[in-house]
Motif scaffolding. Structure first.
Motif, PDB file in Angstrom:
ATOM      1  N   VAL A  55       0.881  -1.494  -0.398  1.00 27.64           N
ATOM      2  CA  VAL A  55       0.536   0.024  -0.100  1.00 27.64           C
ATOM      3  C   VAL A  55       1.056   1.722   0.252  1.00 27.64           C
ATOM      4  CG1 VAL A  55      -1.356   1.482   1.043  1.00 27.64           C
ATOM      5  CG2 VAL A  55      -2.043  -1.485   0.884  1.00 27.64           C
ATOM      6  N   LEU A  63      -0.527   6.671   9.458  1.00 28.12           N
ATOM      7  CA  LEU A  63      -0.104   5.118  10.013  1.00 28.12           C
ATOM      8  C   LEU A  63      -1.572   4.643  10.912  1.00 28.12           C
ATOM      9  CD1 LEU A  63       1.486   2.736   9.012  1.00 28.12           C
ATOM     10  CD2 LEU A  63       3.376   3.871  10.070  1.00 28.12           C
ATOM     11  N   TYR A  66      -4.307   2.610   9.849  1.00 30.33           N
ATOM     12  CA  TYR A  66      -3.807   1.314   9.188  1.00 30.33           C
ATOM     13  C   TYR A  66      -3.230   0.165  10.128  1.00 30.33           C
ATOM     14  CZ  TYR A  66      -6.361   4.804   6.346  1.00 30.33           C
ATOM     15  OH  TYR A  66      -7.618   5.363   5.720  1.00 30.33           O
ATOM     16  N   THR A  86       9.540  -0.153   1.783  1.00 31.85           N
ATOM     17  CA  THR A  86       8.273  -0.981   1.643  1.00 31.85           C
ATOM     18  C   THR A  86       8.137  -1.240   3.710  1.00 31.85           C
ATOM     19  OG1 THR A  86       7.769  -0.770   0.172  1.00 31.85           O
ATOM     20  CG2 THR A  86       6.717  -2.643   1.689  1.00 31.85           C
ATOM     21  N   ILE A 108       3.785  -1.585   3.807  1.00 31.16           N
ATOM     22  CA  ILE A 108       3.660   0.203   3.623  1.00 31.16           C
ATOM     23  C   ILE A 108       4.545   1.022   3.101  1.00 31.16           C
ATOM     24  CG2 ILE A 108       2.527   2.412   4.692  1.00 31.16           C
ATOM     25  CD1 ILE A 108       0.630   0.722   5.905  1.00 31.16           C
ATOM     26  N   PRO A 126      -5.061   5.257   1.398  1.00 35.15           N
ATOM     27  CA  PRO A 126      -4.433   4.093   0.791  1.00 35.15           C
ATOM     28  C   PRO A 126      -4.755   3.546  -1.193  1.00 35.15           C
ATOM     29  CG  PRO A 126      -5.004   3.439   2.790  1.00 35.15           C
ATOM     30  CD  PRO A 126      -5.411   3.613   2.948  1.00 35.15           C
TER      31      PRO A 126
END
Length: 187
Positions: A55, A63, A66, A86, A108, A126
């Motif tokens: 994502v 952050l 999620y 990531t 993420i 996102p």
């Protein structure tokens, strides 16, 4: 670029999928909170939904929306990273269930690239980001390397940066475990 963002937003908000430039390579994307759109990307890539996708987000301050618990080391990693990174976080939440890995984690990446940053600021959710290829095939480095099969299957193709030949590569991937444990998945 602004017209591309406007058109991409319309498609994303209606549950569609886009082909777009990212801070690494060209990606296929959709609303990361929409399970039907996520399912379409798995089908397009001919990829098992047990193999989760990452994502993209624009603002690290989001952050907590999620990820249930953000290990302290994550903030340091995001802050000091000078190249695309990531981070795989445990305990994902508020995302499409078919996007979250079997162990409850989600990858993420925070983007600083102009197009994706503006798109994410305006979309306020996102965005799925997965390489623009069929699963198992080589990831295209440039727009002109993307297969017609992919191009024909998306709802919108961003025009911005289609002629860009700046070399890029996929992001580094780090997985965070209990107690801030760090595992390097891809350098």
């Amino acid at each position: 670029m602004q017209e591309d963002i406007k058109k991409a937003l319309e498609v994303l908000k209606s549950g569609g999928i886009i082909l777009y430039p990212t801070d690494t390579i060209w990606g296929i994307g959709c609303d990361a909170t929409n399970p039907e759109a996520v399912k379409r990307i798995y089908e397009l890539k001919k990829r098992e939904d047990s193999k989760s996708m990452l994502v993209l987000m624009e603002n690290p301050a989001l952050l907590d929306r999620y990820v249930s618990e953000v290990p302290e080391v994550a903030w340091d990693l995001v802050e000091i990273s000078t190249t695309p990174l990531t981070v795989i976080y445990p305990q994902a939440k508020n995302l499409a269930s078919n996007l979250i890995a079997a162990d409850g984690s989600i990858g993420i990446r925070f983007t600083k690239e102009a197009f994706t940053s503006q798109l994410l600021q305006r979309f306020r959710r996102p965005l799925v980001s997965t390489s623009a290829n069929i699963s198992g095939e080589k990831s295209p480095a440039f727009f002109d390397e993307i297969s017609e099969e992919i191009k024909n299957a998306v709802d919108y193709i961003v025009e911005y940066r289609q002629d860009d030949r700046t070399p890029s590569k996929p992001s580094s991937i780090i997985k965070l475990g209990p107690g801030g444990q760090i595992e390097i998945i891809r350098k």
